[in-house]
Every structure is written in C-alpha cells, then in structure tokens.
Scaffold this motif. Structure first.
Motif, short mmCIF file in Angstrom:
data_model
loop_
_atom_site.label_atom_id
_atom_site.label_comp_id
_atom_site.label_asym_id
_atom_site.label_seq_id
_atom_site.Cartn_x
_atom_site.Cartn_y
_atom_site.Cartn_z
N LYS A 176 19.40 25.12 11.70
CA LYS A 176 19.39 26.33 12.52
C LYS A 176 20.27 27.45 11.97
CE LYS A 176 19.65 27.91 17.30
NZ LYS A 176 19.90 27.55 18.72
N ALA A 177 21.34 27.10 11.29
CA ALA A 177 22.26 28.13 10.79
C ALA A 177 21.56 29.13 9.89
CB ALA A 177 23.42 27.48 10.05
N ARG A 178 20.54 28.67 9.18
CA ARG A 178 19.84 29.57 8.26
C ARG A 178 19.23 30.76 9.00
NH1 ARG A 178 15.70 31.34 5.26
NH2 ARG A 178 15.76 31.04 2.99
N SER A 179 18.76 30.53 10.23
CA SER A 179 18.13 31.61 10.99
C SER A 179 19.14 32.70 11.33
CB SER A 179 17.50 31.07 12.27
OG SER A 179 18.48 30.52 13.14
N TYR A 180 20.39 32.32 11.59
CA TYR A 180 21.43 33.32 11.84
C TYR A 180 21.74 34.11 10.58
CZ TYR A 180 22.28 30.75 16.19
OH TYR A 180 22.15 30.14 17.42
N MET A 181 21.77 33.43 9.45
CA MET A 181 22.02 34.11 8.17
C MET A 181 20.89 35.08 7.84
SD MET A 181 23.26 30.84 5.90
CE MET A 181 23.58 31.82 4.42
N ALA A 182 19.65 34.65 8.09
CA ALA A 182 18.48 35.43 7.68
C ALA A 182 18.36 36.75 8.42
CB ALA A 182 17.21 34.60 7.89
N GLU A 189 19.50 31.38 -0.95
CA GLU A 189 19.13 30.24 -1.79
C GLU A 189 19.40 28.95 -1.01
OE1 GLU A 189 21.03 30.46 -5.59
OE2 GLU A 189 20.64 32.60 -5.79
N ASP A 190 18.49 27.99 -1.14
CA ASP A 190 18.56 26.76 -0.36
C ASP A 190 18.75 25.54 -1.25
OD1 ASP A 190 17.08 27.58 2.54
OD2 ASP A 190 16.50 28.77 0.80
N TRP A 203 23.36 26.51 1.79
CA TRP A 203 22.76 27.85 1.65
C TRP A 203 23.76 28.82 1.03
CZ3 TRP A 203 22.32 25.79 6.87
CH2 TRP A 203 21.06 25.22 7.13
N TRP A 204 23.22 29.74 0.23
CA TRP A 204 23.99 30.83 -0.33
C TRP A 204 23.28 32.13 0.06
CZ3 TRP A 204 22.75 26.30 -2.66
CH2 TRP A 204 23.80 25.51 -3.15
N GLY A 205 23.89 32.88 0.97
CA GLY A 205 23.30 34.16 1.38
C GLY A 205 23.96 35.28 0.59
N TRP A 206 23.18 35.96 -0.22
CA TRP A 206 23.71 36.98 -1.14
C TRP A 206 23.57 38.38 -0.57
CZ3 TRP A 206 26.45 35.41 -5.24
CH2 TRP A 206 26.27 34.09 -5.66
#
Length: 212
Positions: A176-182, A189-190, A203-206
């Motif tokens: 779920k954390a990815r949805s907050y990052m997105a 990157e996953d 995940w690496w959110g650039w």
C-alpha cells in the motif's frame, strides 16, 4: 505494602531488564515493538540484504543530508554513516523515545542527529538543523497501519523536502505504501527482497530534475 512484597513486585522488572541487557539492541527493538507495534511494524530489524539493496542507489559522494524515519535501534544508521561524506549529516526521526534514547547513547558520530518527533514534521526538523532540503529520505514506517491521515501527510512532506535529483527510499511488508508515494513521485523503481523477516517490498521514488 511490606518491603518483602515490594521486592517480589520488582523481581519481574529486574528479570525483564536482565533479558533486555542480554539481548542488546535486539532487546531494545523487541521492547519498542511490544510498546507500539503499530509504529514499529516488525518484530525484528531489517536484514543486511535489505540494507545493502536499499542504499545501493544512493549517490554518496553528493549526499550531504540523509534522513531516516523510524530508525529503531539503528539498523541502517551505521551503514549510512559508513558511506556518508565527512561533511554529511544523518538525521533520524522517531516517535518512540525508547529508540531515540538508545541511539543517542550508542551512536557518538558528530554527523548523527536523533530527533524525537513525527516524520510529518520533517520540513521543520530539517530547517531547524540548518538545511533547506534533504538528498535522500529512507523510511521503514508501516504506512498501512498508521493513523488516518498520517501516511498521506508524511508522503507529501517528504516530497517537498527532497531536493531535485534526490529520492524517497521505502521498504515495506505490504504494497500500500507505493500508492502514497505515487501521488507525488512520478518515477518509482520497484524491487522485492526475500531474505528478510518477513520478505519486503523495496521502492525508490525519484524527484527528477525537470519536476516543478
């Protein structure tokens, strides 16, 4: 209550203290988990495989401020300090005073700052220590179990505090954390690390240079 009764009552506390001392940082981590499992998320610290993979994409020569949310007993702290330039700074933020007290007592590196506070206040914390932006922010906070509104607030504040070219590094046991990052980071990157208890998402959110 008699002195004998007081001694009997104190015995379990002494036993728990002895066990914690014998376990070292694992004992502190376990106690922190028992006190607040919602904020700690796991019963054991991250594996070296998670640590190495999470930190592998950091541009260390150009890193001046590295921030970590939820450092626990410092599983990532020494690996970060080992790679951080001499003029760099590592700020860790945790709501658990048990962990902050432990880190302040055990890490004596002048580049290290432990803050008792909320990751949602990262912008104020960064400015309070003489910086405008962070190069990288690392988080192992359990986003899916945080109180309502906290996870979105942390994700938004993190995006704002990271400089262009920097990144938000996140490891989680649930996706779920990815949805907050997105909501903020256009390029994520996953990866996935099996050698951990439990296995976790990475995940690496650039924050790319061309972003506004």
């Amino acid at each position: 209550m008699t002195s004998t009764e007081l001694a009997r009552e104190a015995l379990p506390q002494r036993i728990r203290r002895k066990i914690k001392q014998g376990l070292g940082p694992w004992g502190v981590f376990f106690e922190g988990f028992l006190r607040n499992p919602v904020m700690v998320g796991s019963i054991v610290p991250s594996s070296r495989f998670v640590i190495n993979r999470m930190l592998s994409r950091v541009d260390w020569p150009n890193c001046r401020l590295f921030v970590e949310y939820g450092p626990g007993v410092g599983t990532f702290c020494q690996p970060v300090l080992d790679k951080l330039p001499r003029d760099g700074t590592l700020i860790v933020i945790d709501t658990n005073p048990l962990f902050i007290d432990y880190l302040r007592r055990t890490i004596t590196d002048s580049r290290f700052i432990a803050v008792h506070g909320s990751a949602a206040d990262v912008e104020d914390i960064v400015r309070a220590h003489g910086h405008e932006k962070a190069d990288y922010v690392l988080s192992g906070l359990p986003f899916s179990t945080l109180p309502d509104g906290v996870a979105p607030a942390i994700a938004a504040a993190t995006y704002r505090v990271i400089r262009k070219g920097g990144a938000f590094l996140v490891y989680q046991f649930r996706p779920k954390a990815r949805s907050y990052m997105a909501r903020h980071f256009k390029r994520i990157e996953d990866s996935y690390e099996l050698i951990n208890v439990p296995p976790c998402f990475l995940w690496w959110g650039w924050k790319d240079e061309d972003e506004g």
